[in-house]
Write a protein that holds these residues in place. Structure first.
Motif, PDB file in Angstrom:
ATOM      1  N   ASN A   1      13.995  30.620   4.872  1.00 29.26           N
ATOM      2  CA  ASN A   1      14.237  29.563   4.197  1.00 29.26           C
ATOM      3  C   ASN A   1      15.363  29.239   5.400  1.00 29.26           C
ATOM      4  O   ASN A   1      15.946  28.275   5.611  1.00 29.26           O
ATOM      5  N   THR A   2      15.661  30.777   5.988  1.00 31.93           N
ATOM      6  CA  THR A   2      17.116  30.692   6.202  1.00 31.93           C
ATOM      7  C   THR A   2      16.558  30.365   7.409  1.00 31.93           C
ATOM      8  O   THR A   2      17.898  29.418   8.301  1.00 31.93           O
ATOM      9  N   GLN A   3      15.980  30.781   8.197  1.00 36.02           N
ATOM     10  CA  GLN A   3      15.754  30.024   9.882  1.00 36.02           C
ATOM     11  C   GLN A   3      15.612  28.883   9.523  1.00 36.02           C
ATOM     12  O   GLN A   3      16.632  28.046  10.691  1.00 36.02           O
ATOM     13  N   PRO A   4      14.782  28.066   9.000  1.00 38.44           N
ATOM     14  CA  PRO A   4      14.707  25.923   9.168  1.00 38.44           C
ATOM     15  C   PRO A   4      16.894  25.843   8.754  1.00 38.44           C
ATOM     16  O   PRO A   4      16.700  24.878   9.645  1.00 38.44           O
ATOM     17  N   ALA A   5      17.171  26.109   7.696  1.00 30.93           N
ATOM     18  CA  ALA A   5      18.443  26.015   6.754  1.00 30.93           C
ATOM     19  C   ALA A   5      19.097  26.326   8.505  1.00 30.93           C
ATOM     20  O   ALA A   5      19.979  25.387   8.673  1.00 30.93           O
ATOM     21  N   ILE A   6      18.810  27.594   9.025  1.00 32.73           N
ATOM     22  CA  ILE A   6      20.393  27.369  10.227  1.00 32.73           C
ATOM     23  C   ILE A   6      20.262  26.102  10.889  1.00 32.73           C
ATOM     24  O   ILE A   6      20.521  25.652  11.967  1.00 32.73           O
ATOM     25  N   LEU A   7      19.369  26.544  11.212  1.00 32.21           N
ATOM     26  CA  LEU A   7      18.408  25.333  12.878  1.00 32.21           C
ATOM     27  C   LEU A   7      18.735  23.861  12.667  1.00 32.21           C
ATOM     28  O   LEU A   7      19.087  23.078  12.918  1.00 32.21           O
ATOM     29  N   THR A   8      18.564  23.284  10.945  1.00 38.34           N
ATOM     30  CA  THR A   8      18.947  22.610  10.740  1.00 38.34           C
ATOM     31  C   THR A   8      20.102  22.310  11.399  1.00 38.34           C
ATOM     32  O   THR A   8      20.911  20.406  10.916  1.00 38.34           O
ATOM     33  N   THR A   9      21.137  22.458  10.369  1.00 36.29           N
ATOM     34  CA  THR A   9      22.734  22.739  10.232  1.00 36.29           C
ATOM     35  C   THR A   9      23.709  22.618  12.046  1.00 36.29           C
ATOM     36  O   THR A   9      23.531  21.883  12.615  1.00 36.29           O
ATOM     37  N   CYS A  10      22.663  23.624  12.890  1.00 40.93           N
ATOM     38  CA  CYS A  10      22.870  23.538  13.920  1.00 40.93           C
ATOM     39  C   CYS A  10      22.370  22.293  14.687  1.00 40.93           C
ATOM     40  O   CYS A  10      23.556  21.822  15.713  1.00 40.93           O
ATOM     41  N   ILE A  11      21.423  21.630  14.637  1.00 42.63           N
ATOM     42  CA  ILE A  11      21.330  20.007  15.018  1.00 42.63           C
ATOM     43  C   ILE A  11      21.681  19.427  14.987  1.00 42.63           C
ATOM     44  O   ILE A  11      22.262  17.986  15.382  1.00 42.63           O
TER      45      ILE A  11
ATOM     46  N   ILE B   1      19.203  14.482   9.953  1.00 45.06           N
ATOM     47  CA  ILE B   1      18.587  16.104  10.576  1.00 45.06           C
ATOM     48  C   ILE B   1      17.874  16.266   8.960  1.00 45.06           C
ATOM     49  O   ILE B   1      17.136  17.187   9.118  1.00 45.06           O
ATOM     50  N   PHE B   2      19.060  16.364   7.923  1.00 49.41           N
ATOM     51  CA  PHE B   2      18.528  17.469   7.087  1.00 49.41           C
ATOM     52  C   PHE B   2      17.762  16.110   6.336  1.00 49.41           C
ATOM     53  O   PHE B   2      16.201  17.106   6.293  1.00 49.41           O
ATOM     54  N   THR B   3      17.142  15.143   6.077  1.00 53.89           N
ATOM     55  CA  THR B   3      16.352  14.520   5.662  1.00 53.89           C
ATOM     56  C   THR B   3      15.026  14.583   6.349  1.00 53.89           C
ATOM     57  O   THR B   3      14.441  14.538   6.486  1.00 53.89           O
ATOM     58  N   GLU B   4      15.032  14.774   7.576  1.00 54.43           N
ATOM     59  CA  GLU B   4      14.056  14.598   8.428  1.00 54.43           C
ATOM     60  C   GLU B   4      13.206  16.452   8.518  1.00 54.43           C
ATOM     61  O   GLU B   4      12.235  16.612   8.158  1.00 54.43           O
ATOM     62  N   ALA B   5      14.595  17.126   8.138  1.00 49.42           N
ATOM     63  CA  ALA B   5      14.233  19.290   8.330  1.00 49.42           C
ATOM     64  C   ALA B   5      13.124  19.092   6.493  1.00 49.42           C
ATOM     65  O   ALA B   5      13.075  19.535   6.477  1.00 49.42           O
ATOM     66  N   GLY B   6      13.930  18.334   5.534  1.00 52.79           N
ATOM     67  CA  GLY B   6      13.501  18.338   4.191  1.00 52.79           C
ATOM     68  C   GLY B   6      11.632  17.933   4.161  1.00 52.79           C
ATOM     69  O   GLY B   6      11.515  18.645   3.163  1.00 52.79           O
TER      70      GLY B   6
ATOM     71  N   LYS C   1      19.108  19.670   2.419  1.00 55.64           N
ATOM     72  CA  LYS C   1      20.335  19.494   1.473  1.00 55.64           C
ATOM     73  C   LYS C   1      21.218  20.392   0.372  1.00 55.64           C
ATOM     74  O   LYS C   1      21.973  20.941   0.658  1.00 55.64           O
ATOM     75  N   LYS C   2      19.751  20.718  -0.756  1.00 57.37           N
ATOM     76  CA  LYS C   2      20.677  21.083  -1.381  1.00 57.37           C
ATOM     77  C   LYS C   2      20.170  22.833  -1.445  1.00 57.37           C
ATOM     78  O   LYS C   2      21.531  23.287  -1.620  1.00 57.37           O
ATOM     79  N   LEU C   3      19.762  23.425  -0.808  1.00 58.07           N
ATOM     80  CA  LEU C   3      19.431  24.242  -0.226  1.00 58.07           C
ATOM     81  C   LEU C   3      20.882  24.791   0.379  1.00 58.07           C
ATOM     82  O   LEU C   3      21.130  26.241   0.248  1.00 58.07           O
ATOM     83  N   CYS C   4      21.364  24.475   1.725  1.00 63.64           N
ATOM     84  CA  CYS C   4      22.122  24.417   2.285  1.00 63.64           C
ATOM     85  C   CYS C   4      23.208  24.476   1.477  1.00 63.64           C
ATOM     86  O   CYS C   4      24.708  24.933   1.782  1.00 63.64           O
ATOM     87  N   PHE C   5      23.018  23.408   0.944  1.00 61.53           N
ATOM     88  CA  PHE C   5      25.033  23.167   0.498  1.00 61.53           C
ATOM     89  C   PHE C   5      25.452  23.551  -1.542  1.00 61.53           C
ATOM     90  O   PHE C   5      26.250  23.712  -1.252  1.00 61.53           O
ATOM     91  N   GLU C   6      23.954  23.496  -1.807  1.00 63.42           N
ATOM     92  CA  GLU C   6      24.607  24.737  -3.305  1.00 63.42           C
ATOM     93  C   GLU C   6      23.814  25.919  -3.316  1.00 63.42           C
ATOM     94  O   GLU C   6      23.571  26.278  -4.007  1.00 63.42           O
TER      95      GLU C   6
END
Length: 314
Positions: A61-71, A32-37, A45-50
């Motif tokens: 950036n926040t909105q796609p990052a939260i959506l990605t984590t949720c899914i 899912i994180f790869t698809e989002a990128g 991954k870098k944005l959310c993890f680091e």
């Protein structure tokens, strides 16, 4: 018999490191994180993890990052055999609900919310809008207060989160005046929120119009499971309504408390908040205190909380 709701948080729940330990352990989450990128053209991954945090908190950036984590987390639950009977999400979280219901593809949703975030940010010049949380005041009383200060400028109810917790939104001067008036009328607290735009009020209508153009290009499919919409706290009747309600959602009040009451009245007895933070859990506890219903409430945002849910529900 259990009736399970997956519920998803909105903007404000983000933090650097969200989703990291889930992705490290589960291939479906990493995918899912790869698809989002690929969909947004940067390393999710870098944005959310680091981080850095100053990049993560930018609305687009926040909105796609939260959506990605949720899914990513929801897909792990589904892979383990835990499925939702019904779903909903607060503001941005409604996109996660629609993805889980099979209405919008994840790839389309993550690209959409990146644009949604940018449009919402750009709709009102920085410093002209504001939001505030009003605590300890009944809905009707607060609506009367807002009526009284309309002459100062635009100020409207943005989020009905739970009993005694309502967020207002609008022009800075009008929001500040409403905060003063609410405290004079008996509110326990009225606190300006650290947000960059006045979300969910009529000042965001231009953002909704821009989003409408993007939604026209998106394929919308029939719902696999029921979804409750923020705008009217009722079920999407069919796929035809999706685009219309997502446009309205940008500039209309989020009826979260009403949505949760609807779920409880329809027999939901197990809620799983999926994604960063535990704000929806807190809202639900307040809602349950004032209702005749009871329910179990869980949250999943990391490996430890995932294990708790799997142990209790499978």
């Amino acid at each position: 018999m259990r009736k399970i709701a997956f519920i998803f948080p909105g903007q404000g729940a983000q933090y650097v490191g969200m989703g990291k330990d889930i992705v490290e352990k589960y291939g479906v989450a990493e995918q899912i994180f790869t698809e989002a990128g690929n969909a947004v053209s940067y390393d999710m991954k870098k944005l959310c993890f680091e981080g850095p945090e100053q990049e993560l908190i930018k609305t687009e950036n926040t909105q796609p990052a939260i959506l990605t984590t949720c899914i990513a987390i929801a897909k792990v639950l589904e892979e383990k055999g835990l499925k939702a009977d019904i779903t909903a999400g607060l503001s941005l979280g409604e996109y996660a609900a629609l993805v889980i219901a099979g209405v919008i593809s994840f790839e389309d949703a993550v690209a959409l919310v990146k644009k949604r975030g940018r449009y919402m940010q750009e709709a009102v010049p920085l410093g002209e809008g504001a939001m505030a949380a009003i605590l300890g005041m009944e809905r009707n009383e607060l609506l009367q207060v807002l009526e009284q200060v309309q002459s100062v400028g635009v100020v409207e109810a943005a989020n009905f989160n739970s009993p005694g917790q309502i967020v207002i939104s609008g022009e800075l001067k009008a929001v500040e005046k409403a905060c003063e008036a609410a405290k004079e009328a008996g509110a326990l607290k009225a606190v300006l929120l650290p947000v960059s735009a006045p979300f969910h009020c009529s000042m965001l209508i231009p953002a909704g119009e821009k989003l409408k153009e993007d939604l026209e290009k998106v394929d919308v499919r029939e719902l696999h499971i029921p979804v409750i919409a923020n705008v009217h706290a009722n079920y999407y009747e069919d796929a035809e309504q999706v685009k219309e309600l997502l446009v309205k959602q940008v500039s209309h009040s989020v009826l979260w408390e009403d949505s949760m009451i609807r779920m409880l009245e329809d027999g939901v007895n197990t809620f799983i908040e999926i994604g960063p933070g535990k704000s929806l859990n807190q809202f639900l506890k307040k809602i349950l205190k004032k209702s005749k219903h009871s329910a179990e409430i869980f949250s999943v945002e990391n490996e430890a909380s995932l294990e708790v849910v799997l142990k209790n529900l499978l």
